[in-house]
Design a protein around this motif. Sequence first.
Motif, PDB file in Angstrom:
ATOM      1  N   ASN A   3      41.335   0.459  15.461  1.00  0.00           N
ATOM      2  CA  ASN A   3      42.644   0.449  15.276  1.00  0.00           C
ATOM      3  C   ASN A   3      43.015  -0.463  13.822  1.00  0.00           C
ATOM      4  O   ASN A   3      42.470  -1.477  13.911  1.00  0.00           O
ATOM      5  CB  ASN A   3      43.290  -0.213  16.570  1.00  0.00           C
ATOM      6  CG  ASN A   3      44.852  -0.435  16.427  1.00  0.00           C
ATOM      7  OD1 ASN A   3      45.436  -0.149  15.477  1.00  0.00           O
ATOM      8  ND2 ASN A   3      45.546  -1.107  17.351  1.00  0.00           N
ATOM      9  N   PRO A   4      43.770   0.234  12.927  1.00  0.00           N
ATOM     10  CA  PRO A   4      44.204  -0.521  11.743  1.00  0.00           C
ATOM     11  C   PRO A   4      44.798  -1.865  12.088  1.00  0.00           C
ATOM     12  O   PRO A   4      45.067  -2.709  11.241  1.00  0.00           O
ATOM     13  CB  PRO A   4      44.768   0.349  10.985  1.00  0.00           C
ATOM     14  CG  PRO A   4      45.329   1.435  11.823  1.00  0.00           C
ATOM     15  CD  PRO A   4      44.429   1.320  13.121  1.00  0.00           C
ATOM     16  N   ASP A   5      45.752  -1.918  13.170  1.00  0.00           N
ATOM     17  CA  ASP A   5      46.459  -3.047  13.469  1.00  0.00           C
ATOM     18  C   ASP A   5      45.572  -4.349  13.740  1.00  0.00           C
ATOM     19  O   ASP A   5      46.142  -5.440  13.889  1.00  0.00           O
ATOM     20  CB  ASP A   5      47.609  -2.550  14.526  1.00  0.00           C
ATOM     21  CG  ASP A   5      48.529  -1.613  13.922  1.00  0.00           C
ATOM     22  OD1 ASP A   5      48.736  -1.634  12.650  1.00  0.00           O
ATOM     23  OD2 ASP A   5      49.047  -1.060  14.577  1.00  0.00           O
ATOM     24  N   ASP A   6      44.444  -3.872  14.408  1.00  0.00           N
ATOM     25  CA  ASP A   6      43.284  -5.057  15.060  1.00  0.00           C
ATOM     26  C   ASP A   6      42.959  -5.654  13.894  1.00  0.00           C
ATOM     27  O   ASP A   6      41.716  -4.903  13.384  1.00  0.00           O
ATOM     28  CB  ASP A   6      42.758  -4.446  15.922  1.00  0.00           C
ATOM     29  CG  ASP A   6      41.965  -5.233  16.687  1.00  0.00           C
ATOM     30  OD1 ASP A   6      41.932  -6.616  16.571  1.00  0.00           O
ATOM     31  OD2 ASP A   6      40.881  -4.757  17.463  1.00  0.00           O
ATOM     32  N   HIS A   7      43.122  -6.898  13.590  1.00  0.00           N
ATOM     33  CA  HIS A   7      42.249  -7.418  12.438  1.00  0.00           C
ATOM     34  C   HIS A   7      41.248  -8.498  13.085  1.00  0.00           C
ATOM     35  O   HIS A   7      40.750  -9.430  12.316  1.00  0.00           O
ATOM     36  CB  HIS A   7      43.340  -8.364  11.450  1.00  0.00           C
ATOM     37  CG  HIS A   7      44.335  -7.365  10.993  1.00  0.00           C
ATOM     38  ND1 HIS A   7      44.056  -6.332   9.921  1.00  0.00           N
ATOM     39  CD2 HIS A   7      45.597  -7.363  11.128  1.00  0.00           C
ATOM     40  CE1 HIS A   7      45.229  -5.643   9.715  1.00  0.00           C
ATOM     41  NE2 HIS A   7      46.013  -6.296  10.442  1.00  0.00           N
ATOM     42  N   SER A   8      40.933  -8.376  14.160  1.00  0.00           N
ATOM     43  CA  SER A   8      39.913  -8.986  14.662  1.00  0.00           C
ATOM     44  C   SER A   8      38.458  -8.976  13.970  1.00  0.00           C
ATOM     45  O   SER A   8      38.155  -7.714  13.713  1.00  0.00           O
ATOM     46  CB  SER A   8      39.731  -8.985  16.196  1.00  0.00           C
ATOM     47  OG  SER A   8      39.228  -7.757  16.632  1.00  0.00           O
ATOM     48  N   LEU A   9      37.519  -9.884  14.162  1.00  0.00           N
ATOM     49  CA  LEU A   9      36.436  -9.948  13.552  1.00  0.00           C
ATOM     50  C   LEU A   9      35.540  -8.805  14.002  1.00  0.00           C
ATOM     51  O   LEU A   9      34.513  -8.069  13.324  1.00  0.00           O
ATOM     52  CB  LEU A   9      35.495 -11.076  13.455  1.00  0.00           C
ATOM     53  CG  LEU A   9      34.404 -11.298  12.591  1.00  0.00           C
ATOM     54  CD1 LEU A   9      34.657 -11.131  11.065  1.00  0.00           C
ATOM     55  CD2 LEU A   9      33.849 -12.536  12.704  1.00  0.00           C
ATOM     56  N   ASP A  10      35.581  -8.463  15.267  1.00  0.00           N
ATOM     57  CA  ASP A  10      34.799  -7.257  15.872  1.00  0.00           C
ATOM     58  C   ASP A  10      35.342  -5.871  15.222  1.00  0.00           C
ATOM     59  O   ASP A  10      34.678  -5.064  15.805  1.00  0.00           O
ATOM     60  CB  ASP A  10      34.893  -7.432  17.542  1.00  0.00           C
ATOM     61  CG  ASP A  10      34.320  -8.482  17.940  1.00  0.00           C
ATOM     62  OD1 ASP A  10      33.445  -9.091  17.324  1.00  0.00           O
ATOM     63  OD2 ASP A  10      34.757  -9.088  19.093  1.00  0.00           O
ATOM     64  N   ASN A  11      36.426  -5.991  14.926  1.00  0.00           N
ATOM     65  CA  ASN A  11      36.912  -4.561  14.535  1.00  0.00           C
ATOM     66  C   ASN A  11      36.829  -4.330  12.995  1.00  0.00           C
ATOM     67  O   ASN A  11      37.131  -3.393  12.322  1.00  0.00           O
ATOM     68  CB  ASN A  11      38.301  -4.278  14.878  1.00  0.00           C
ATOM     69  CG  ASN A  11      39.062  -2.993  14.611  1.00  0.00           C
ATOM     70  OD1 ASN A  11      38.162  -1.951  14.801  1.00  0.00           O
ATOM     71  ND2 ASN A  11      40.122  -2.864  14.080  1.00  0.00           N
ATOM     72  N   LEU A  12      36.103  -5.184  12.263  1.00  0.00           N
ATOM     73  CA  LEU A  12      35.819  -5.333  10.879  1.00  0.00           C
ATOM     74  C   LEU A  12      34.440  -4.975  10.753  1.00  0.00           C
ATOM     75  O   LEU A  12      33.686  -5.344  11.198  1.00  0.00           O
ATOM     76  CB  LEU A  12      36.336  -6.648  10.088  1.00  0.00           C
ATOM     77  CG  LEU A  12      38.003  -6.728  10.260  1.00  0.00           C
ATOM     78  CD1 LEU A  12      38.155  -8.104   9.689  1.00  0.00           C
ATOM     79  CD2 LEU A  12      38.734  -5.741   9.829  1.00  0.00           C
ATOM     80  N   ARG A  13      34.076  -4.216   9.374  1.00  0.00           N
ATOM     81  CA  ARG A  13      32.700  -3.866   8.951  1.00  0.00           C
ATOM     82  C   ARG A  13      32.883  -3.891   7.651  1.00  0.00           C
ATOM     83  O   ARG A  13      33.827  -3.330   6.986  1.00  0.00           O
ATOM     84  CB  ARG A  13      32.092  -2.970   9.329  1.00  0.00           C
ATOM     85  CG  ARG A  13      32.666  -1.594   9.239  1.00  0.00           C
ATOM     86  CD  ARG A  13      31.914  -0.592   9.932  1.00  0.00           C
ATOM     87  NE  ARG A  13      32.720   0.858   9.284  1.00  0.00           N
ATOM     88  CZ  ARG A  13      32.077   1.891   9.676  1.00  0.00           C
ATOM     89  NH1 ARG A  13      30.862   1.974  10.586  1.00  0.00           N
ATOM     90  NH2 ARG A  13      32.742   2.975   9.696  1.00  0.00           N
ATOM     91  N   MET A  14      31.670  -4.092   6.762  1.00  0.00           N
ATOM     92  CA  MET A  14      31.744  -4.004   5.416  1.00  0.00           C
ATOM     93  C   MET A  14      31.062  -2.997   4.984  1.00  0.00           C
ATOM     94  O   MET A  14      30.325  -2.357   5.604  1.00  0.00           O
ATOM     95  CB  MET A  14      30.837  -5.300   4.846  1.00  0.00           C
ATOM     96  CG  MET A  14      31.279  -6.754   4.909  1.00  0.00           C
ATOM     97  SD  MET A  14      33.301  -6.756   4.358  1.00  0.00           S
ATOM     98  CE  MET A  14      33.180  -6.653   2.697  1.00  0.00           C
TER      99      MET A  14
END
Length: 102
Positions: free
Chosen positions: A55-66
């Motif tokens: 989800n692009p609205d979820d900015h939690s660290l678990d939802n992000l990757r490089m």
Amino acid sequence: MAWKESPTAWRTTPRPLGWKALRAQALERDGGQCTWTDGGVRCTEPGTDCDHIGNPDDHSLDNLRMLCGPHHRKRTALQARAARGPQPSRRRPAEQHPGLIR
């Protein structure tokens, strides 16, 4: 006077306060490397773009990757293609031979 667009003006979801710190945490967690895998082999390029996995609205660290730039563009293109849905065929249907009886 030249019109200048904000770097985030095109985004559908604004970045939260503290985005730079979140991005830095994702970069450190991923070892500064792109996390894209192809056939079980991880990309060796530096991770330059922070991508939302879900989800692009979820900015939690678990939802992000490089991801590296090319893999981020590839992922965005795949998401756009999926959002457009199935496209009609561009091929003309094969014509039946006039002498064939069915």
